[in-house]
Write an enzyme that holds these catalytic residues in place. Sequence first.
Site, PDB file in Angstrom:
ATOM      1  N   THR A 192      24.225  57.334  43.031  1.00  0.00           N
ATOM      2  CA  THR A 192      23.515  58.505  43.565  1.00  0.00           C
ATOM      3  C   THR A 192      22.031  58.206  43.745  1.00  0.00           C
ATOM      4  O   THR A 192      21.263  59.078  44.122  1.00  0.00           O
ATOM      5  CB  THR A 192      23.672  59.711  42.610  1.00  0.00           C
ATOM      6  OG1 THR A 192      23.234  59.293  41.304  1.00  0.00           O
ATOM      7  CG2 THR A 192      25.101  60.188  42.532  1.00  0.00           C
TER       8      THR A 192
ATOM      9  N   ALA B 260      14.323  58.141  34.663  1.00  0.00           N
ATOM     10  CA  ALA B 260      15.226  58.964  35.468  1.00  0.00           C
ATOM     11  C   ALA B 260      15.134  58.522  36.914  1.00  0.00           C
ATOM     12  O   ALA B 260      14.217  57.782  37.301  1.00  0.00           O
ATOM     13  CB  ALA B 260      14.844  60.431  35.334  1.00  0.00           C
ATOM     14  N   LYS B 261      16.084  59.011  37.710  1.00  0.00           N
ATOM     15  CA  LYS B 261      16.139  58.572  39.111  1.00  0.00           C
ATOM     16  C   LYS B 261      14.876  58.949  39.877  1.00  0.00           C
ATOM     17  O   LYS B 261      14.537  58.324  40.862  1.00  0.00           O
ATOM     18  CB  LYS B 261      17.378  59.153  39.787  1.00  0.00           C
ATOM     19  CG  LYS B 261      18.630  58.502  39.207  1.00  0.00           C
ATOM     20  CD  LYS B 261      19.834  58.529  40.100  1.00  0.00           C
ATOM     21  CE  LYS B 261      20.885  57.559  39.582  1.00  0.00           C
ATOM     22  NZ  LYS B 261      22.149  58.146  39.222  1.00  0.00           N
ATOM     23  N   ARG B 262      14.157  59.962  39.370  1.00  0.00           N
ATOM     24  CA  ARG B 262      12.938  60.367  40.101  1.00  0.00           C
ATOM     25  C   ARG B 262      11.815  59.320  39.986  1.00  0.00           C
ATOM     26  O   ARG B 262      10.880  59.321  40.766  1.00  0.00           O
ATOM     27  CB  ARG B 262      12.435  61.724  39.595  1.00  0.00           C
ATOM     28  CG  ARG B 262      12.075  61.697  38.140  1.00  0.00           C
ATOM     29  CD  ARG B 262      11.552  63.008  37.587  1.00  0.00           C
ATOM     30  NE  ARG B 262      11.356  62.841  36.158  1.00  0.00           N
ATOM     31  CZ  ARG B 262      12.271  63.114  35.241  1.00  0.00           C
ATOM     32  NH1 ARG B 262      13.432  63.628  35.592  1.00  0.00           N
ATOM     33  NH2 ARG B 262      12.031  62.894  33.966  1.00  0.00           N
TER      34      ARG B 262
END
Length: 288
Positions: A20, A260-262
């Site tokens: 993702t 995190a992905k951010r």
Amino acid sequence: MGSPRASASGIVTRFAPSPTGLLHLGHAYSALFAFEAARRAGGRFLLRIEDIDAARCREEHHEALLEDLAWLGLEWDHPPRRQSRHLADYAAALDRLEARGVVYPCFCTRREILVEVAGSASAPHGPDGPLYPGKCRALSPSEARERRERGEPFALRLAVEAAQAQAGPLVWRDREAGLQAARPDLFGDVVLARKEVPTSYHLAATLDDHLQGVTLVTRGEDLRPAVHLHRLLQAMLGLETPEYHHHRLLVDPATGRRYAKRDQSLTLRALRQSGVPPMEIRRRVGMG
Ligand code: GLU
């Protein structure tokens, strides 16, 4: 599939990312943790791509993660198992659960559930959020069948109390915390499948760990509670129970927050492009 349980040491670990987004340092730690656990024991390391949520997963992220893990020096046995290619396996597992009478269709919309939960002073919460209040558990089989046949959208939920009654007391072993009594009731009647996502993380991961012959599940400690539920699914589906080792979650020293992905600047891709070598990544995650 040949049985990986027959490998030299018997230890089989896996890393199971969802495509993702790009992998970050937290993923690198988790992947190396599983890889090293297998390597130290002379066992085997597998990869699984958890891409059942078609709306959130991207082919470009899938390709990028394979490349980034190989760049990091990881090698895995067998081609990775891609969950989106095995939906029939999850459907068959759901059929088995239905045949045991431990799943039921739920026609409530997310909004209806939220309204019901908000209106109750003491709605219990579990690791995945508020517990389902149970409205559709009380539907008669004939009403449930009629509504399904009419084409009303529904989710399939686990009837956790019924399943627990069939399974009896269950335990699982965490390498750090020792033997644990399973408490699947903490999750309530979780969703096991929906129309748009025909299985759930819980069902797919539990079934796949068995099908891939995983004997030691390593992953972040945020997922430790999930084992309570996975243990019940194992009992209901007649699956092997692996051992578990939940590791700490890495924190970015600059912000004090979990990776995190951010955090786009801390993706393996960005670090690699800025000239950081794999050994430095290993060192930064404490696996050098
Ligand atoms: N796909 C899950 C994640 O990325 C992994 C879950 C697991 O290791 O069981 O968080």
